[in-house]
Design an enzyme around this catalytic site. Structure first.
Site, PDB file in Angstrom:
ATOM      1  N   HIS A  49       0.854  -1.186   0.000  1.00  0.00           N
ATOM      2  CA  HIS A  49       0.000   0.000   0.000  1.00  0.00           C
ATOM      3  C   HIS A  49       0.893   1.241   0.000  1.00  0.00           C
ATOM      4  CE1 HIS A  49      -3.838  -2.001   1.823  1.00  0.00           C
ATOM      5  NE2 HIS A  49      -3.225  -2.793   0.949  1.00  0.00           N
ATOM      6  N   GLU A  51       0.949   3.850   1.823  1.00  0.00           N
ATOM      7  CA  GLU A  51       1.439   4.263   3.139  1.00  0.00           C
ATOM      8  C   GLU A  51       2.639   3.433   3.581  1.00  0.00           C
ATOM      9  OE1 GLU A  51      -3.162   4.482   3.530  1.00  0.00           O
ATOM     10  OE2 GLU A  51      -1.681   3.420   2.307  1.00  0.00           O
ATOM     11  N   CYS A  79      -6.310   1.957   5.667  1.00  0.00           N
ATOM     12  CA  CYS A  79      -6.946   0.720   6.129  1.00  0.00           C
ATOM     13  C   CYS A  79      -6.401   0.384   7.516  1.00  0.00           C
ATOM     14  CB  CYS A  79      -6.661  -0.411   5.142  1.00  0.00           C
ATOM     15  SG  CYS A  79      -4.938  -0.952   5.118  1.00  0.00           S
ATOM     16  N   CYS A  82      -2.542  -0.219   7.468  1.00  0.00           N
ATOM     17  CA  CYS A  82      -1.773   1.021   7.327  1.00  0.00           C
ATOM     18  C   CYS A  82      -1.930   1.919   8.549  1.00  0.00           C
ATOM     19  CB  CYS A  82      -2.187   1.752   6.052  1.00  0.00           C
ATOM     20  SG  CYS A  82      -1.701   0.856   4.562  1.00  0.00           S
TER      21      CYS A  82
END
Length: 147
Positions: A49, A51, A79, A82
């Site tokens: 992801h 992040e 999410c 993260c």
């Protein structure tokens, strides 16, 4: 380059690669330390992801896993994975610009960053920006039309 411009550019890069259009920019002392975008499909890695990738880059730049004094800007609400990565990295604040009603770990589905049981508090701010919501809608609309 301004944070907002860099963030939108990262989200567009993800979209151009067929990735969910999420970008992330990490700032410390007004200086951009790291930028990243989703690479889940490209890297065949569910943890890639924006992040997580940006946190890794910022840690490399600072030479420390503790990112105290850093502010994370991400186009979509983080999410759960993260959100907790932000906690573990000891960032000061996260700012996000679109909600993730299905997977959001900050305010939509879970409120992980407000949980008093967690040892580090990450301040958060939601700054609605229709550009990111529209980019996500368009991406998923196009994806569905190809199916």
């Amino acid at each position: 380059m301004r944070v907002e411009e860099a963030l939108y550019e990262e989200a567009l890069k993800a979209c151009e690669k067929g990735e969910v259009p999420v970008g992330c920019v990490i700032v410390k002392g007004g200086k951009i330390l790291a930028k990243a975008h989703n690479l889940v499909e490209s890297l065949k890695d569910a943890t890639a992801h924006a992040e997580v990738l940006a946190l890794r880059k910022a840690s490399e730049v600072l030479g420390d896993w503790r990112l105290t004094g850093c502010e994370v800007h991400v186009s979509l609400e983080p999410c759960i994975m993260c959100s907790y990565a932000l906690v573990l990295s000891r960032v000061d604040k996260v700012v996000f610009y679109a909600l993730d009603k299905r997977h959001g770990g900050v305010m939509s589905l879970y409120n992980l960053l407000d949980d008093d049981r967690i040892n580090h508090r990450v301040r958060w701010e939601y700054r609605p920006d229709d550009r990111y919501a529209e980019l996500l809608r368009r991406f998923f609309r196009e994806r569905r039309s190809k199916s």
